[in-house]
Scaffold this motif. Structure first.
Motif, PDB file in Angstrom:
ATOM      1  N   LYS A  71       0.902  -1.154   0.049  1.00 41.10           N
ATOM      2  CA  LYS A  71       0.049  -0.053  -0.104  1.00 41.10           C
ATOM      3  C   LYS A  71       0.916   1.261  -0.116  1.00 41.10           C
ATOM      4  N   ILE A  72       0.459   2.217  -0.661  1.00 40.40           N
ATOM      5  CA  ILE A  72       0.823   3.728  -0.592  1.00 40.40           C
ATOM      6  C   ILE A  72       0.156   4.346   0.355  1.00 40.40           C
ATOM      7  N   ARG A  73       0.708   4.734   1.819  1.00 40.87           N
ATOM      8  CA  ARG A  73      -0.111   5.454   2.685  1.00 40.87           C
ATOM      9  C   ARG A  73       0.768   6.384   3.373  1.00 40.87           C
ATOM     10  N   LEU A  74      -0.136   7.066   4.368  1.00 48.85           N
ATOM     11  CA  LEU A  74       0.592   8.296   5.036  1.00 48.85           C
ATOM     12  C   LEU A  74       1.279   7.623   6.453  1.00 48.85           C
ATOM     13  N   ARG A  75       2.413   8.155   6.859  1.00 41.96           N
ATOM     14  CA  ARG A  75       2.914   7.800   8.059  1.00 41.96           C
ATOM     15  C   ARG A  75       3.127   9.028   9.023  1.00 41.96           C
ATOM     16  N   ARG A  76       2.586   8.994  10.095  1.00 39.39           N
ATOM     17  CA  ARG A  76       2.456  10.320  10.736  1.00 39.39           C
ATOM     18  C   ARG A  76       3.797  10.367  11.734  1.00 39.39           C
ATOM     19  N   THR A  77       4.268  11.759  11.394  1.00 41.88           N
ATOM     20  CA  THR A  77       5.541  12.088  11.977  1.00 41.88           C
ATOM     21  C   THR A  77       5.191  13.539  12.750  1.00 41.88           C
ATOM     22  N   GLY A  78       6.060  14.216  13.644  1.00 42.73           N
ATOM     23  CA  GLY A  78       5.710  15.368  14.242  1.00 42.73           C
ATOM     24  C   GLY A  78       5.398  15.515  15.315  1.00 42.73           C
ATOM     25  N   LYS A  79       5.330  16.559  16.060  1.00 41.50           N
ATOM     26  CA  LYS A  79       5.043  16.547  17.444  1.00 41.50           C
ATOM     27  C   LYS A  79       3.495  16.561  17.973  1.00 41.50           C
ATOM     28  N   THR A  80       2.945  16.333  19.141  1.00 45.11           N
ATOM     29  CA  THR A  80       1.474  16.442  19.490  1.00 45.11           C
ATOM     30  C   THR A  80       0.683  17.327  18.756  1.00 45.11           C
ATOM     31  N   LYS A  81      -0.359  17.158  18.299  1.00 43.21           N
ATOM     32  CA  LYS A  81      -0.968  18.192  17.780  1.00 43.21           C
ATOM     33  C   LYS A  81      -0.399  19.150  16.687  1.00 43.21           C
ATOM     34  N   GLN A  82       0.589  18.543  16.266  1.00 46.51           N
ATOM     35  CA  GLN A  82       1.578  19.426  14.880  1.00 46.51           C
ATOM     36  C   GLN A  82       1.709  18.279  13.929  1.00 46.51           C
ATOM     37  N   PRO A  83       0.852  17.609  13.345  1.00 49.09           N
ATOM     38  CA  PRO A  83       1.069  16.520  12.512  1.00 49.09           C
ATOM     39  C   PRO A  83       1.679  16.867  11.314  1.00 49.09           C
ATOM     40  N   SER A  84       2.598  15.994  10.611  1.00 48.94           N
ATOM     41  CA  SER A  84       2.904  16.068   9.379  1.00 48.94           C
ATOM     42  C   SER A  84       3.228  14.583   8.898  1.00 48.94           C
ATOM     43  N   TYR A  85       3.264  14.299   7.711  1.00 51.86           N
ATOM     44  CA  TYR A  85       3.219  13.034   7.106  1.00 51.86           C
ATOM     45  C   TYR A  85       4.070  12.815   6.096  1.00 51.86           C
ATOM     46  N   ARG A  86       4.542  11.547   6.161  1.00 51.02           N
ATOM     47  CA  ARG A  86       5.396  11.108   4.945  1.00 51.02           C
ATOM     48  C   ARG A  86       4.723  10.340   4.367  1.00 51.02           C
ATOM     49  N   LEU A  87       4.607  10.009   2.936  1.00 44.74           N
ATOM     50  CA  LEU A  87       3.994   9.155   1.992  1.00 44.74           C
ATOM     51  C   LEU A  87       4.843   8.077   2.001  1.00 44.74           C
ATOM     52  N   VAL A  88       4.615   6.635   2.158  1.00 39.30           N
ATOM     53  CA  VAL A  88       5.366   5.578   2.142  1.00 39.30           C
ATOM     54  C   VAL A  88       4.795   4.465   1.474  1.00 39.30           C
ATOM     55  N   VAL A  89       5.435   3.668   1.063  1.00 36.73           N
ATOM     56  CA  VAL A  89       5.259   2.340   0.441  1.00 36.73           C
ATOM     57  C   VAL A  89       5.424   1.203   1.607  1.00 36.73           C
ATOM     58  N   ALA A  90       4.452   0.658   1.812  1.00 39.36           N
ATOM     59  CA  ALA A  90       4.603  -0.309   3.037  1.00 39.36           C
ATOM     60  C   ALA A  90       3.672  -1.610   2.844  1.00 39.36           C
ATOM     61  N   ASP A  91       3.940  -2.575   3.363  1.00 41.48           N
ATOM     62  CA  ASP A  91       3.117  -3.820   3.414  1.00 41.48           C
ATOM     63  C   ASP A  91       1.948  -3.637   4.318  1.00 41.48           C
ATOM     64  N   ALA A  92       0.856  -3.941   3.872  1.00 42.35           N
ATOM     65  CA  ALA A  92      -0.460  -3.699   4.376  1.00 42.35           C
ATOM     66  C   ALA A  92      -0.607  -4.264   5.855  1.00 42.35           C
ATOM     67  N   ARG A  93      -0.076  -5.139   6.134  1.00 47.01           N
ATOM     68  CA  ARG A  93      -0.002  -6.020   7.456  1.00 47.01           C
ATOM     69  C   ARG A  93       1.037  -5.013   8.513  1.00 47.01           C
ATOM     70  N   SER A  94       1.939  -4.201   7.810  1.00 45.56           N
ATOM     71  CA  SER A  94       2.629  -3.374   8.979  1.00 45.56           C
ATOM     72  C   SER A  94       1.867  -2.324   9.677  1.00 45.56           C
ATOM     73  N   PRO A  95       2.302  -2.045  10.990  1.00 44.22           N
ATOM     74  CA  PRO A  95       1.613  -0.896  11.575  1.00 44.22           C
ATOM     75  C   PRO A  95       1.809   0.481  11.011  1.00 44.22           C
ATOM     76  N   ARG A  96       0.985   1.395  11.312  1.00 42.25           N
ATOM     77  CA  ARG A  96       0.716   2.848  10.496  1.00 42.25           C
ATOM     78  C   ARG A  96       2.221   3.324  10.770  1.00 42.25           C
ATOM     79  N   ASP A  97       2.948   3.365  11.671  1.00 38.39           N
ATOM     80  CA  ASP A  97       4.077   4.266  11.898  1.00 38.39           C
ATOM     81  C   ASP A  97       5.314   3.203  11.853  1.00 38.39           C
ATOM     82  N   GLY A  98       4.966   1.623  11.504  1.00 38.02           N
ATOM     83  CA  GLY A  98       6.097   0.839  11.600  1.00 38.02           C
ATOM     84  C   GLY A  98       6.896   0.694  10.416  1.00 38.02           C
ATOM     85  N   ARG A  99       7.152  -0.570  10.062  1.00 39.85           N
ATOM     86  CA  ARG A  99       8.198  -0.851   8.870  1.00 39.85           C
ATOM     87  C   ARG A  99       7.560  -0.386   7.467  1.00 39.85           C
ATOM     88  N   PHE A 100       8.450   0.081   6.710  1.00 40.98           N
ATOM     89  CA  PHE A 100       8.114   0.748   5.363  1.00 40.98           C
ATOM     90  C   PHE A 100       9.037   0.203   4.281  1.00 40.98           C
TER      91      PHE A 100
END
Length: 98
Positions: A3-32
């Motif tokens: 899947k191509i999905r968003l990976r959340r980064t940044g501080k609390t209440k100040q999100p920024s995201y990375r577009l990553v290619v990852a296996d659908a079974r890995s967690p949102r902020d996990g391995r990509f």
């Protein structure tokens, strides 16, 4: 499935995201597999940068973008209104401010 999905980064209440290619079974902020761009909805104007060639490659080999990523890829003219891949020559630029 990949899947191509968003990976959340940044501080609390100040999100920024990375577009990553990852296996659908890995967690949102996990391995990509690969980072293909980033998105910052907090900055004004919003910042969206995508490596168009890598996004086209991954979609071409079967990676499925999530609904949110599909909308973002439409903004940078990688996908058309129906969600199909546009030819590279119709692209305005690989980075567009959303």
């Amino acid at each position: 499935m990949v899947k191509i999905r968003l990976r959340r980064t940044g501080k609390t209440k100040q999100p920024s995201y990375r577009l990553v290619v990852a296996d659908a079974r890995s967690p949102r902020d996990g391995r990509f597999i690969e980072i293909i761009g980033h998105y910052n909805p907090i900055r004004q104007p919003k910042v969206l940068e995508v490596k168009a060639d890598r996004a086209r490659y991954w979609i071409g080999v079967g990676a499925q973008p999530t609904d949110t990523v599909t909308a973002l890829l439409k903004k940078v003219n990688i996908l058309d209104v129906e969600g199909k891949l546009l030819p590279a020559e119709e692209e305005i630029s690989p980075s567009v401010e959303a």
